[in-house]
Design a protein around this motif. Structure first.
Motif, PDB file in Angstrom:
ATOM      1  N   THR A  57       0.853  -1.193   0.000  1.00 23.25           N
ATOM      2  CA  THR A  57       0.000   0.000   0.000  1.00 23.25           C
ATOM      3  C   THR A  57       0.884   1.237   0.000  1.00 23.25           C
ATOM      4  O   THR A  57       1.703   1.418   0.897  1.00 23.25           O
ATOM      5  CB  THR A  57      -0.931   0.038   1.220  1.00 23.25           C
ATOM      6  OG1 THR A  57      -1.778  -1.101   1.201  1.00 23.25           O
ATOM      7  CG2 THR A  57      -1.791   1.298   1.209  1.00 23.25           C
ATOM      8  N   ASP A  58       0.720   2.062  -1.005  1.00 27.16           N
ATOM      9  CA  ASP A  58       1.484   3.305  -1.104  1.00 27.16           C
ATOM     10  C   ASP A  58       1.009   4.273  -0.024  1.00 27.16           C
ATOM     11  O   ASP A  58      -0.196   4.481   0.161  1.00 27.16           O
ATOM     12  CB  ASP A  58       1.289   3.918  -2.488  1.00 27.16           C
ATOM     13  CG  ASP A  58       2.321   4.976  -2.818  1.00 27.16           C
ATOM     14  OD1 ASP A  58       2.367   6.006  -2.104  1.00 27.16           O
ATOM     15  OD2 ASP A  58       3.079   4.783  -3.776  1.00 27.16           O
ATOM     16  N   PHE A  59       1.968   4.876   0.697  1.00 26.44           N
ATOM     17  CA  PHE A  59       1.602   5.812   1.761  1.00 26.44           C
ATOM     18  C   PHE A  59       0.770   6.967   1.234  1.00 26.44           C
ATOM     19  O   PHE A  59      -0.069   7.536   1.964  1.00 26.44           O
ATOM     20  CB  PHE A  59       2.866   6.324   2.462  1.00 26.44           C
ATOM     21  CG  PHE A  59       3.618   7.395   1.708  1.00 26.44           C
ATOM     22  CD1 PHE A  59       3.449   8.739   2.020  1.00 26.44           C
ATOM     23  CD2 PHE A  59       4.496   7.067   0.684  1.00 26.44           C
ATOM     24  CE1 PHE A  59       4.137   9.728   1.329  1.00 26.44           C
ATOM     25  CE2 PHE A  59       5.184   8.038  -0.006  1.00 26.44           C
ATOM     26  CZ  PHE A  59       5.014   9.373   0.308  1.00 26.44           C
ATOM     27  N   ARG A  60       0.970   7.335  -0.028  1.00 26.61           N
ATOM     28  CA  ARG A  60       0.220   8.459  -0.606  1.00 26.61           C
ATOM     29  C   ARG A  60      -1.262   8.128  -0.741  1.00 26.61           C
ATOM     30  O   ARG A  60      -2.101   9.038  -0.749  1.00 26.61           O
ATOM     31  CB  ARG A  60       0.821   8.831  -1.959  1.00 26.61           C
ATOM     32  CG  ARG A  60       2.228   9.402  -1.870  1.00 26.61           C
ATOM     33  CD  ARG A  60       2.887   9.534  -3.230  1.00 26.61           C
ATOM     34  NE  ARG A  60       3.136   8.235  -3.836  1.00 26.61           N
ATOM     35  CZ  ARG A  60       3.752   8.075  -5.020  1.00 26.61           C
ATOM     36  NH1 ARG A  60       4.165   9.145  -5.697  1.00 26.61           N
ATOM     37  NH2 ARG A  60       3.948   6.870  -5.511  1.00 26.61           N
ATOM     38  N   ARG A  61      -1.583   6.846  -0.814  1.00 23.40           N
ATOM     39  CA  ARG A  61      -2.987   6.444  -0.898  1.00 23.40           C
ATOM     40  C   ARG A  61      -3.723   6.788   0.396  1.00 23.40           C
ATOM     41  O   ARG A  61      -4.844   7.293   0.381  1.00 23.40           O
ATOM     42  CB  ARG A  61      -3.071   4.945  -1.178  1.00 23.40           C
ATOM     43  CG  ARG A  61      -4.477   4.435  -1.373  1.00 23.40           C
ATOM     44  CD  ARG A  61      -4.482   2.947  -1.652  1.00 23.40           C
ATOM     45  NE  ARG A  61      -5.830   2.467  -1.945  1.00 23.40           N
ATOM     46  CZ  ARG A  61      -6.149   1.191  -2.117  1.00 23.40           C
ATOM     47  NH1 ARG A  61      -5.209   0.257  -2.024  1.00 23.40           N
ATOM     48  NH2 ARG A  61      -7.393   0.840  -2.388  1.00 23.40           N
ATOM     49  N   VAL A  62      -3.078   6.525   1.520  1.00 27.86           N
ATOM     50  CA  VAL A  62      -3.689   6.809   2.818  1.00 27.86           C
ATOM     51  C   VAL A  62      -3.861   8.309   3.016  1.00 27.86           C
ATOM     52  O   VAL A  62      -4.934   8.791   3.401  1.00 27.86           O
ATOM     53  CB  VAL A  62      -2.840   6.210   3.955  1.00 27.86           C
ATOM     54  CG1 VAL A  62      -3.426   6.562   5.312  1.00 27.86           C
ATOM     55  CG2 VAL A  62      -2.713   4.695   3.794  1.00 27.86           C
ATOM     56  N   ILE A  63      -2.799   9.067   2.749  1.00 30.48           N
ATOM     57  CA  ILE A  63      -2.851  10.505   3.003  1.00 30.48           C
ATOM     58  C   ILE A  63      -3.763  11.208   2.005  1.00 30.48           C
ATOM     59  O   ILE A  63      -4.450  12.178   2.356  1.00 30.48           O
ATOM     60  CB  ILE A  63      -1.430  11.088   2.992  1.00 30.48           C
ATOM     61  CG1 ILE A  63      -0.597  10.433   4.104  1.00 30.48           C
ATOM     62  CG2 ILE A  63      -1.468  12.592   3.198  1.00 30.48           C
ATOM     63  CD1 ILE A  63       0.860  10.830   4.105  1.00 30.48           C
ATOM     64  N   THR A  64      -3.794  10.735   0.775  1.00 31.29           N
ATOM     65  CA  THR A  64      -4.721  11.314  -0.200  1.00 31.29           C
ATOM     66  C   THR A  64      -6.161  11.163   0.278  1.00 31.29           C
ATOM     67  O   THR A  64      -6.965  12.112   0.196  1.00 31.29           O
ATOM     68  CB  THR A  64      -4.548  10.639  -1.573  1.00 31.29           C
ATOM     69  OG1 THR A  64      -3.251  10.941  -2.093  1.00 31.29           O
ATOM     70  CG2 THR A  64      -5.599  11.127  -2.566  1.00 31.29           C
ATOM     71  N   GLU A  65      -6.500   9.988   0.783  1.00 33.97           N
ATOM     72  CA  GLU A  65      -7.858   9.792   1.298  1.00 33.97           C
ATOM     73  C   GLU A  65      -8.135  10.715   2.474  1.00 33.97           C
ATOM     74  O   GLU A  65      -9.225  11.298   2.585  1.00 33.97           O
ATOM     75  CB  GLU A  65      -8.069   8.335   1.715  1.00 33.97           C
ATOM     76  CG  GLU A  65      -9.472   8.083   2.240  1.00 33.97           C
ATOM     77  CD  GLU A  65      -9.726   6.631   2.596  1.00 33.97           C
ATOM     78  OE1 GLU A  65     -10.754   6.361   3.265  1.00 33.97           O
ATOM     79  OE2 GLU A  65      -8.919   5.764   2.217  1.00 33.97           O
ATOM     80  N   LEU A  66      -7.158  10.861   3.359  1.00 34.05           N
ATOM     81  CA  LEU A  66      -7.332  11.748   4.507  1.00 34.05           C
ATOM     82  C   LEU A  66      -7.555  13.188   4.050  1.00 34.05           C
ATOM     83  O   LEU A  66      -8.448  13.885   4.556  1.00 34.05           O
ATOM     84  CB  LEU A  66      -6.096  11.653   5.411  1.00 34.05           C
ATOM     85  CG  LEU A  66      -6.027  12.595   6.606  1.00 34.05           C
ATOM     86  CD1 LEU A  66      -7.244  12.432   7.509  1.00 34.05           C
ATOM     87  CD2 LEU A  66      -4.733  12.349   7.389  1.00 34.05           C
ATOM     88  N   LEU A  67      -6.770  13.656   3.093  1.00 33.89           N
ATOM     89  CA  LEU A  67      -6.925  15.029   2.604  1.00 33.89           C
ATOM     90  C   LEU A  67      -8.279  15.243   1.947  1.00 33.89           C
ATOM     91  O   LEU A  67      -8.926  16.276   2.157  1.00 33.89           O
ATOM     92  CB  LEU A  67      -5.800  15.345   1.611  1.00 33.89           C
ATOM     93  CG  LEU A  67      -4.383  15.458   2.181  1.00 33.89           C
ATOM     94  CD1 LEU A  67      -3.370  15.601   1.054  1.00 33.89           C
ATOM     95  CD2 LEU A  67      -4.271  16.633   3.140  1.00 33.89           C
ATOM     96  N   GLN A  68      -8.720  14.277   1.174  1.00 36.51           N
ATOM     97  CA  GLN A  68      -9.990  14.429   0.475  1.00 36.51           C
ATOM     98  C   GLN A  68     -11.185  14.293   1.416  1.00 36.51           C
ATOM     99  O   GLN A  68     -12.133  15.088   1.349  1.00 36.51           O
ATOM    100  CB  GLN A  68     -10.080  13.408  -0.654  1.00 36.51           C
ATOM    101  CG  GLN A  68      -9.110  13.659  -1.802  1.00 36.51           C
ATOM    102  CD  GLN A  68      -9.301  12.701  -2.958  1.00 36.51           C
ATOM    103  OE1 GLN A  68     -10.195  11.859  -2.950  1.00 36.51           O
ATOM    104  NE2 GLN A  68      -8.454  12.815  -3.976  1.00 36.51           N
ATOM    105  N   ALA A  69     -11.134  13.304   2.303  1.00 34.73           N
ATOM    106  CA  ALA A  69     -12.290  13.024   3.151  1.00 34.73           C
ATOM    107  C   ALA A  69     -12.442  14.032   4.282  1.00 34.73           C
ATOM    108  O   ALA A  69     -13.567  14.402   4.638  1.00 34.73           O
ATOM    109  CB  ALA A  69     -12.186  11.609   3.732  1.00 34.73           C
TER     110      ALA A  69
END
Length: 513
Positions: free
Chosen positions: A400-412
């Motif tokens: 799992t790319d770390f950017r996937r987690v943070i992208t979701e956090l930023l968007q949500a």
């Protein structure tokens, strides 16, 4: 008369290039005192564990075949499942076992897990770039551009600079509780850096000459008042000076205290989080905070049987995070606060001959806070079978790319619509369902809920490493590159600030301070 001179370290407390609050009117130099109600905006607290934490001894298998593989690879430093320093088993909300546990020193984190507000992302990190260099890995993560250091700005800085509704009049939108600006905030001109609010002052030289106080001679102007009189012009140096002066006033006007609340640990990390907690409560508009915690490069004497040095470090981490979580939960602020705990890479699966672990690859990423759909594992765990790990040189892989987690956090949670600018070059994003949308009730998205609640052993991908992972986590077919080469550290002082320092010294000489 003795001439006062400010050395570089003291001067930069107030005048770091990216450590200044934007120039605002006097009424905005400070916010009101702590509010009873929670802020109306979200805050992300990024905790970087510098040195590469041994994630396999923080989140470890406690049963099944992976437990056997784990014990074979770590005969001395393994965390036991019974007796002294026994692992803390993690169960799902329905009581079913996950097959994993936390280190015995992480009881505070275990309690947040039980509260349903801690999520763990298995095998997280840089999915397209492999390096065992601390400097390379940290810069790739700080810049948010794995494999490239050419951007020159940190991902936290870009997140604020592209934040919807961002205003230059916000007093403290970004904060690094550190002695220096971390690379993840480089380029955030409104970011403030301070190791401690009590030390965030220009206090070099004789106490009596620092500022005008009760009992000072009539008309006396101290160093701080002299500085304030320098920033009346309209060129770059004066703008920087006004910003630095505003930063000093902002912090000075807040009721910060160095006294930790009852029940808090007294470690340095706890004090850093206490500064963040107070800054959130003072309603200064804090959206992004960065905290660094070092000491995780455990090549030797890590501690046998779950004890020793590593256990103490885990306890320090866990206790401080638990105190921060409990304090802000009691005040109502935690509902809009998310903490991300990340390290540059994990450690090797096999212990070394010095009672430690060497640099590895994949690692767990911890996410905790009110908006988190917790008490669940996310991502894909491929297991510890040596045949599965062989293509990854015996390391835990990154699925799992770390950017996937943070992208979701930023968007949500942050309402971000420009995450492609925060993480340039990152493609193939899909949400994991880790966060409640702002204003939504605390439950997972229906499509993700069944997989998220399932025991990890049931969502594990045991096939070839290039296979598609389950639980909604598709492993992109991006090439994996090994990075080598020299490290170019960003400059810490800009030329305008060097000129500013010289101007300050000349002014002091003229006044014979």
């Amino acid at each position: 008369m003795k001439r006062i001179e400010l050395d570089r370290r003291e001067f930069l407390k107030g005048c770091c290039a990216t450590a200044a609050v934007g120039a605002v009117g006097p009424s905005l130099f400070f916010g009101s005192a702590a509010h009873a109600a929670a802020n109306s905006y979200d805050t992300i607290v990024h905790v970087f564990l510098r040195g590469g934490i041994d994630g396999l001894n923080l989140v470890l298998p406690v049963s099944g075949n992976d437990r056997s593989f784990y014990e074979q690879a770590r005969p001395d430093i393994r965390v036991p499942v019974s007796g002294d320093n026994a692992a803390l088993p993690l169960t799902l909300s329905n009581g079913s076992a996950t097959g994993f546990g936390l280190h015995s020193g992480a009881s505070g984190l275990r309690d947040i897990w039980v509260d349903g507000k801690l999520a763990i992302v298995h095998c997280c990190g840089m999915q397209t770039t492999v390096t065992r260099s601390h400097f390379d890995a940290q810069q790739y993560l700080d810049f948010g551009t794995p494999g490239s250091k050419g951007n020159g700005t940190g991902w936290l800085a870009r997140a604020w600079n592209t934040q919807p509704g961002a205003s230059p009049s916000v007093v403290m939108p970004a904060l690094a509780v550190n002695s220096r600006m971390p690379a993840n905030l480089l380029g955030a001109t409104q970011a403030l850096t301070m190791g401690s609010p009590n030390d965030f002052v220009l206090n070099n030289g004789s106490w009596a000459w620092q500022m005008a106080r009760d009992g000072s001679p009539v008309g006396f102007k101290g160093v701080n008042e002299t500085l304030a009189s320098m920033w009346q012009g309209n060129v770059g140096i004066e703008h920087s000076g006004r910003a630095a002066d505003a930063a000093l006033r902002t912090v000075a006007r807040q009721p910060y205290t160095g006294t930790l609340p009852s029940g808090w640990p007294t470690t340095t990390f706890a004090r850093q989080l206490w500064t963040v907690a107070q800054s959130i409560r003072f309603d200064l508009g804090l959206r992004y905070a960065a905290v660094d915690v070092g000491g995780w490069d455990t090549h030797e004497s890590q501690g046998n049987g779950g004890g020793g040095y590593y256990r103490d470090r885990i306890a320090e981490l866990s206790q401080a995070l638990a105190a921060f979580y409990a304090d802000l939960t009691a005040g109502g602020e935690m509902a809009r606060v998310t903490v991300v705990v990340q390290s540059e890479f994990g450690r090797r699966v096999r212990e070394n001959g010095s009672g430690g672990t060497d640099h590895g690859y994949g690692n767990p990423l911890l996410v905790l806070g009110g908006p988190v759909n917790g008490r669940r594992f996310y991502g894909s765990w491929l297991g510890l079978n040596p045949e599965i790990l062989s293509p990854y040189f015996g390391d835990v892989p990154v699925t799992t790319d770390f950017r996937r987690v943070i992208t979701e956090l930023l968007q949500a949670r942050m309402g971000h619509t420009r995450t492609a600018e925060v993480f340039p070059g990152y493609t193939g994003y899909s949400a994991l369902g880790m966060f409640t949308a702002a204003g939504a009730t605390a439950q997972a998205q229906p499509a993700q809920q069944a997989a998220a609640q399932a025991p990890v052993s049931n969502i594990r991908t045991q096939s070839a490493p290039a296979a598609t992972a389950s639980a909604g986590n598709v492993i992109p077919d991006a090439p994996i590159r090994r990075q080598r080469g020299t490290v170019r550290m960003p400059a810490r002082i800009s030329q305008p600030l060097l000129r500013l320092r010289l101007k300050l010294f000349r002014l002091m000489q003229q006044h014979s301070l």
